[in-house]
Scaffold this active site. Sequence first.
Site, PDB file in Angstrom:
ATOM      1  N   TYR A  21     -49.221 -11.928 -31.859  1.00 48.18           N
ATOM      2  CA  TYR A  21     -49.872 -12.389 -30.742  1.00 48.18           C
ATOM      3  C   TYR A  21     -50.526 -13.822 -30.628  1.00 48.18           C
ATOM      4  O   TYR A  21     -51.380 -13.921 -31.074  1.00 48.18           O
ATOM      5  CB  TYR A  21     -50.169 -11.136 -29.578  1.00 48.18           C
ATOM      6  CG  TYR A  21     -49.113 -10.648 -28.979  1.00 48.18           C
ATOM      7  CD1 TYR A  21     -48.169 -10.400 -27.674  1.00 48.18           C
ATOM      8  CD2 TYR A  21     -49.436  -9.552 -30.200  1.00 48.18           C
ATOM      9  CE1 TYR A  21     -47.437  -8.921 -27.694  1.00 48.18           C
ATOM     10  CE2 TYR A  21     -48.389  -8.140 -29.365  1.00 48.18           C
ATOM     11  CZ  TYR A  21     -47.498  -8.288 -28.369  1.00 48.18           C
ATOM     12  OH  TYR A  21     -46.277  -7.039 -28.557  1.00 48.18           O
ATOM     13  N   HIS A  40     -45.026 -12.908 -25.395  1.00 52.81           N
ATOM     14  CA  HIS A  40     -44.367 -12.060 -26.185  1.00 52.81           C
ATOM     15  C   HIS A  40     -44.964 -12.323 -27.310  1.00 52.81           C
ATOM     16  O   HIS A  40     -45.260 -13.931 -27.723  1.00 52.81           O
ATOM     17  CB  HIS A  40     -42.875 -12.280 -26.330  1.00 52.81           C
ATOM     18  CG  HIS A  40     -42.232 -11.543 -25.248  1.00 52.81           C
ATOM     19  ND1 HIS A  40     -42.429 -10.078 -24.517  1.00 52.81           N
ATOM     20  CD2 HIS A  40     -41.503 -12.758 -23.745  1.00 52.81           C
ATOM     21  CE1 HIS A  40     -41.253 -10.177 -23.461  1.00 52.81           C
ATOM     22  NE2 HIS A  40     -41.053 -11.365 -22.738  1.00 52.81           N
ATOM     23  N   LYS A  84     -38.573 -14.216 -32.364  1.00 56.71           N
ATOM     24  CA  LYS A  84     -39.853 -14.051 -33.088  1.00 56.71           C
ATOM     25  C   LYS A  84     -39.260 -15.281 -34.496  1.00 56.71           C
ATOM     26  O   LYS A  84     -38.229 -14.958 -35.378  1.00 56.71           O
ATOM     27  CB  LYS A  84     -40.479 -13.038 -33.257  1.00 56.71           C
ATOM     28  CG  LYS A  84     -40.516 -11.968 -31.660  1.00 56.71           C
ATOM     29  CD  LYS A  84     -40.936 -10.585 -32.361  1.00 56.71           C
ATOM     30  CE  LYS A  84     -40.676  -9.391 -31.171  1.00 56.71           C
ATOM     31  NZ  LYS A  84     -41.043 -10.633 -29.812  1.00 56.71           N
TER      32      LYS A  84
END
Length: 343
Positions: free
Chosen positions: A282, A290, A321
């Site tokens: 993070y 997130h 991601k």
Amino acid sequence: MEHSMKPIIAKLVDDKIVISKPKGIGRIHSKSRIGKLVDNKLYLQPLEAVFLLEEEKIKLIDDTREITFEELFKKAADGKNNFETQYLIYRNLRNRGYQPTIIDQQTLSLNKNLVFTFAETDATTAFKLEKLCEDINYKELNNWIGLVDEEGDITYYDISLKEPIGEISNRTTIEVEGVLLNNRVILFDQDKLMQLHRNEFYGKPFKKGLQLSLIEAFYLMKQKLLTIIKPSGEEVDISLFKEFLEKKHPEILFRYPIYENLKKRALIVKTGFKFGTHFRAYTNLPNYTHAEYLIHVIEPTREIDWSEISRGIRMAHAVRKTFLFAFKNKNKIIYLKLSRIRP
């Protein structure tokens, strides 16, 4: 339409494929940017000629007869292990409207991109992938990988070096004591453990304490912020804790340099197990963001299966991601960013 035009005559002369007529040169070179112009003649590389012959844009002849597509394909592929892979990608890009040029037997140039051509069965390593990104001759270009699977379908990836950076400024400075169990370290001091968790999201709280992962505990010990004892009360110094990890959890020591480096980069680092990777990271506290990165730690000289790469990238894409391969190269930690693209 061009496809309905009469094929241009190309001649096979001393193993060279040549177009001599100016009109043909204009159609093939000026419009499609194929071939190399030398002394008012256009010379085609075998792969280019195979493509043009398949598309019926040229007719290839020698002194006596017409050369078929099959004959030229066999001749072009002879002794070139990567020919069919590069050809499939070259043809795919051409059919998408791009105008790739050939640099070498593995590499195509496409505007401001290099396209490295691989088959699903080709072996690669982290070192090899890093080298693709570090070639001093092509520093200003983006790097793509074109990957051909066993059925001939093509997937494209963007690959680059990445420097992940976080925003965590409120570093932990409190000293705590924890009890070593087989797979984790437990903290019981409520005031200190809550500060530890709040500042850098260490561990996982439960009603009466906080459980640290072993890699978190090792990091805090190295920062001189954690003292570890056994359930019997006997203290475990850092050398004994390292011996414990070497014996029971050697994979933690393998991943530790990456974990430590990510922490130095002001990131919050947690396990990536649920995502099939080693870490998730993070840039800020999980209360505010997130996880941005999924990080998979690899041995730089170990051969990587392309299916392993594909799995990691697909998972990261599915959960929005960024997928990173991480490894240690001498005294430096390298992060390779890979993402799927659609040219």
